[in-house]
Scaffold this motif. Sequence first.
Motif, short mmCIF file in Angstrom:
data_model
loop_
_atom_site.label_atom_id
_atom_site.label_comp_id
_atom_site.label_asym_id
_atom_site.label_seq_id
_atom_site.Cartn_x
_atom_site.Cartn_y
_atom_site.Cartn_z
N LEU A 78 -70.22 -20.38 -81.38
CA LEU A 78 -69.40 -19.17 -81.23
C LEU A 78 -70.04 -18.30 -80.16
O LEU A 78 -71.26 -18.26 -80.02
CB LEU A 78 -69.33 -18.40 -82.55
CG LEU A 78 -68.78 -19.15 -83.77
CD1 LEU A 78 -68.96 -18.31 -85.02
CD2 LEU A 78 -67.31 -19.50 -83.56
N TRP A 112 -62.05 -18.58 -77.50
CA TRP A 112 -61.13 -17.52 -77.88
C TRP A 112 -59.88 -17.48 -77.00
O TRP A 112 -58.86 -16.90 -77.40
CB TRP A 112 -61.82 -16.16 -77.80
CG TRP A 112 -62.98 -16.01 -78.71
CD1 TRP A 112 -64.30 -15.89 -78.37
CD2 TRP A 112 -62.95 -15.97 -80.15
NE1 TRP A 112 -65.09 -15.79 -79.48
CE2 TRP A 112 -64.29 -15.82 -80.59
CE3 TRP A 112 -61.94 -16.03 -81.09
CZ2 TRP A 112 -64.62 -15.76 -81.95
CZ3 TRP A 112 -62.26 -15.97 -82.44
CH2 TRP A 112 -63.59 -15.83 -82.86
N ILE A 132 -62.25 -17.91 -87.34
CA ILE A 132 -63.52 -18.59 -87.60
C ILE A 132 -63.47 -19.42 -88.88
O ILE A 132 -63.90 -20.58 -88.90
CB ILE A 132 -64.68 -17.58 -87.64
CG1 ILE A 132 -64.88 -16.97 -86.24
CG2 ILE A 132 -65.97 -18.26 -88.10
CD1 ILE A 132 -66.00 -15.94 -86.16
N ALA A 160 -70.66 -14.69 -86.60
CA ALA A 160 -71.09 -15.78 -87.47
C ALA A 160 -71.74 -15.23 -88.73
O ALA A 160 -71.57 -15.77 -89.84
CB ALA A 160 -72.07 -16.69 -86.73
N TYR A 163 -69.05 -13.98 -91.09
CA TYR A 163 -68.42 -15.10 -91.78
C TYR A 163 -69.34 -15.68 -92.85
O TYR A 163 -68.93 -15.90 -94.00
CB TYR A 163 -68.05 -16.20 -90.78
CG TYR A 163 -67.66 -17.47 -91.47
CD1 TYR A 163 -66.38 -17.64 -91.99
CD2 TYR A 163 -68.60 -18.49 -91.67
CE1 TYR A 163 -66.03 -18.79 -92.69
CE2 TYR A 163 -68.25 -19.64 -92.37
CZ TYR A 163 -66.97 -19.78 -92.87
OH TYR A 163 -66.64 -20.91 -93.57
#
Length: 363
Positions: A78, A112, A132, A160, A163
């Motif tokens: 990411l 993205w 995500i 991240a 998440y």
Amino acid sequence: MKKPFLHSESAADVGMEIQQSYDRLLETTRKWIDILHFDPLLETGLTPRDIVWRKNKSRLYRYVNHKGYKHRTPILMLYALINKAYILDLRPGMSLVEYLVDQGFDVYLLDWGEFDWEDRDLSFSQLIVDYISRAVYKVCQYSNVNELSILGYCMGGTMATMYASLYPQPRIKNMIYVAAPIDFEDAGLSSIWLKASVFDVDKVTDTFSLIPKEFVDLGLKMLNPVNNFVATYTRLWKAIDEGVSIEAWKALNKWVDDNINFPGKAYREWVKYLYQENALVKDEFIINGRKVVLSNIDAALLVLTGKTDHIVLPQQSTPILELSSSQDKTNLQYPVGHGGLVFGSRARNEVYPTIAEWLAQRS
């Protein structure tokens, strides 16, 4: 009476000649830089890949591995919302993606795409929940596993973290932070410029709705104006001395100027709740009605920082080591800046092998 060797007129002449020589040198250098910059055939992101999932403009890449997989645990990469993904796959021989694929890893990357007017209301809740989390599910589905590793570069590491704190399944086995901000209490000049008393993020967001890439780009470059506006020329010669190809240097400079727009709603949240309120380390950042609690993260952690990084200071990344519940924690610092962790001779010779070895032991 004999005149001095350097009287006022001759000194002025010498000074003028020096100035003229300097101007000629600068002009010649600029012409060469322009020639080097102009390369319509310059390609980036060349590691072979397949698109395995799409959502709106985003694409999930799975990189082709002709040599076979040595490690079962896949890696999802990411990166920041304001940049292009190819910083992680710049050029052959200067690509973290390529290196990990060659080492036998199953590598994915969430691109993205480019945000435009219709994306202005995208929030972090949507980015975490709708993008995500679904990308993670697809990674595990295609690789037929129930756990994965996540590598987050810059803002990608921040997302991240959001998440990982909210989703216990699929299990995140390993987390790699590359210049990723977690604690915004002391963010250097950014903390001063974005202080709530002097920077009205609501007014900025209400005015633009979609934050223009030029607005963000100028702000980042002004954090270190000499390096960003002048040292471009000297970095070329330094790159040559370090054995970096001209193509790689041009690719990096292409990426530096190749930013994308920032969705206004996410920008408001980024500045207000992180830079101004430091909500993430206080467990007060909200995603889809749920608090992000950093102690929920128990994955093995590898935190990489750049000693001279002026965009994400080292002390912004390291608090995750204490705030998480991880029992397997590694913290390494390199004498480089923000980009030096993913580009340049030290990245290629030290950072890439370190990431690969650390992951191999845990995959």
